[in-house]
Enzyme design. Structure first.
Site, mmCIF file in Angstrom:
data_model
loop_
_atom_site.group_PDB
_atom_site.id
_atom_site.type_symbol
_atom_site.label_atom_id
_atom_site.label_comp_id
_atom_site.label_asym_id
_atom_site.label_seq_id
_atom_site.Cartn_x
_atom_site.Cartn_y
_atom_site.Cartn_z
ATOM 1 N N HIS A 219 -0.698 4.685 -3.772
ATOM 2 C CA HIS A 219 -1.151 3.904 -2.979
ATOM 3 C C HIS A 219 -2.553 3.750 -2.381
ATOM 4 O O HIS A 219 -2.562 4.778 -1.397
ATOM 5 C CB HIS A 219 -0.367 2.960 -1.960
ATOM 6 C CG HIS A 219 0.719 2.893 -2.942
ATOM 7 N ND1 HIS A 219 2.107 2.402 -2.551
ATOM 8 C CD2 HIS A 219 0.608 1.100 -3.926
ATOM 9 C CE1 HIS A 219 2.632 1.495 -2.969
ATOM 10 N NE2 HIS A 219 2.242 0.813 -3.857
ATOM 11 N N CYS B 56 3.628 2.882 5.680
ATOM 12 C CA CYS B 56 4.134 2.738 4.954
ATOM 13 C C CYS B 56 4.796 1.859 5.421
ATOM 14 O O CYS B 56 5.423 1.357 5.167
ATOM 15 C CB CYS B 56 5.140 3.740 3.842
ATOM 16 S SG CYS B 56 3.495 4.764 3.025
HETATM 17 N N1 ARG Z 1 9.194 4.658 -3.131
HETATM 18 C C1 ARG Z 1 7.718 3.651 -2.957
HETATM 19 C C2 ARG Z 1 7.444 3.281 -3.841
HETATM 20 O O1 ARG Z 1 6.978 3.556 -5.171
HETATM 21 C C3 ARG Z 1 7.574 3.911 -1.728
HETATM 22 C C4 ARG Z 1 6.331 2.642 -1.438
HETATM 23 C C5 ARG Z 1 5.005 3.649 -0.271
HETATM 24 N N2 ARG Z 1 3.929 2.714 0.548
HETATM 25 C C6 ARG Z 1 3.087 2.685 0.299
HETATM 26 N N3 ARG Z 1 2.144 1.632 1.704
HETATM 27 N N4 ARG Z 1 2.136 3.560 0.347
HETATM 28 O O2 ARG Z 1 6.561 2.260 -4.302
#
Ligand code: ARG
Length: 295
Positions: A179, A282
């Site tokens: 992300h 996150c």
């Molecule tokens: N386990 C989640 C996923 O893989 C973690 C999300 C992390 N969020 C972020 N904004 N980077 O979607």
């Protein structure tokens, strides 16, 4: 650090904190029972009580520094809902919902859109795949948008159309940084003043393809470039109010770089939530109200 670096408080400008309104979700149902990013290992045990305690520290710290934090109720069997940055993208009272690439998280789409509607936001239901503020960062007047792993370029176009702003697409290439908010931290999230160049970012160059690295270098010549070591501990998954930068205590060089520029690093340890592949940013969705709204 070389002796040429500015010394905090001497050459560094005085940074001003802006009050923020955030949306968070207590990780009452947090666990890792599937793997949708390289950090997640379902065989490894997780400690939900520890995750809640660490999260509480972040929540309390935001309040202590004058920010407002709204809460969305955690839903059983949606262990990733704690990562509210993926719940939407909100500017000027308009909340664009998300359309997850990964099936495991699609159950979160509706609860987030309902929360926005119940709290006075104008909700836009998305059609293209994009994962909200995890992949969209507002910098000055423009939106930096990540693609490569989760959000689609169609999602970038939709964001540009919904918010009527410039969208700068950036391609992520390292699966650990899937992300955009794992590879770029916005330090001066000032709105509407002076355009992109008025804002400062920090980023991990190696997380991007060459074309995106060039775009970042051109647009943000003064950006902080973070070391691979600090990137690897999710140092860039940070929130900032323009003065306080909430970061992992393990990103020690990054903390030093921030201090040299007059920011105040505020270390918060979310090691348990890192087992799900998420950190401070996150767990934090910024709620940007209409310009005439509560500030
Ligand atoms: N386990 C989640 C996923 O893989 C973690 C999300 C992390 N969020 C972020 N904004 N980077 O979607």
């Amino acid at each position: 650090m070389s002796s040429q670096q500015p010394v905090a408080g001497l050459d560094a400008p005085e940074r001003v904190a802006h009050r923020r309104r955030y949306l968070m979700c207590r990780p009452e149902h947090f666990t890792v029972r599937y793997s949708i990013n390289p950090w997640m290992e379902p065989a490894r045990p997780t400690d939900t009580a520890k995750a809640v305690a660490q999260w509480q520290e972040l929540y309390d710290t935001y309040l202590r520094l004058g920010h407002t934090v709204e809460l969305i109720d955690p839903v059983p069997r949606l262990p990733d809902m704690v990562y509210t940055a993926n719940g939407g993208f909100v500017i000027d009272g308009v909340a664009l919902g998300v359309r997850f690439r990964v099936d495991e998280r699609r159950g979160e789409e509706q609860p987030f859109m309902e929360w926005f509607a119940d709290h006075g936001f104008d909700v836009v239901r998305p059609t293209a795949v994009q994962e909200g503020e995890g992949d969209f960062l507002l910098v000055g007047d423009a939106i930096l948008a990540g693609t490569g792993f989760r959000s689609s370029t169609g999602g970038h176009e939709e964001v540009a159309a919904v918010f009527g702003r410039d969208v700068i697409s950036l391609t992520l290439v390292d699966p650990r940084f899937y992300h955009l908010d794992t590879a770029i931290a916005v330090l001066d999230p000032v709105q509407g003043v002076g355009g992109v160049d008025a804002a400062n970012i920090a980023y991990l160059p190696a997380a991007f393809d060459e074309a995106s690295q060039r775009v970042l270098a051109e647009r943000f010549p003064n950006a902080i470039r973070v070391s691979d070591a600090d990137g690897a501990v999710f140092g860039l998954n940070a929130a900032s109010d323009g003065r306080h930068v909430f970061i992992s205590p393990r990103a020690t060089d990054f903390a030093e770089q921030l201090r040299a520029r007059g920011y105040v690093p505020v270390p918060i340890d979310l090691s348990e939530l890192l087992l799900g592949g998420g950190g401070i940013k996150c767990c934090t969705l910024e709620l940007r109200d209409r310009p005439e709204g509560i500030r």
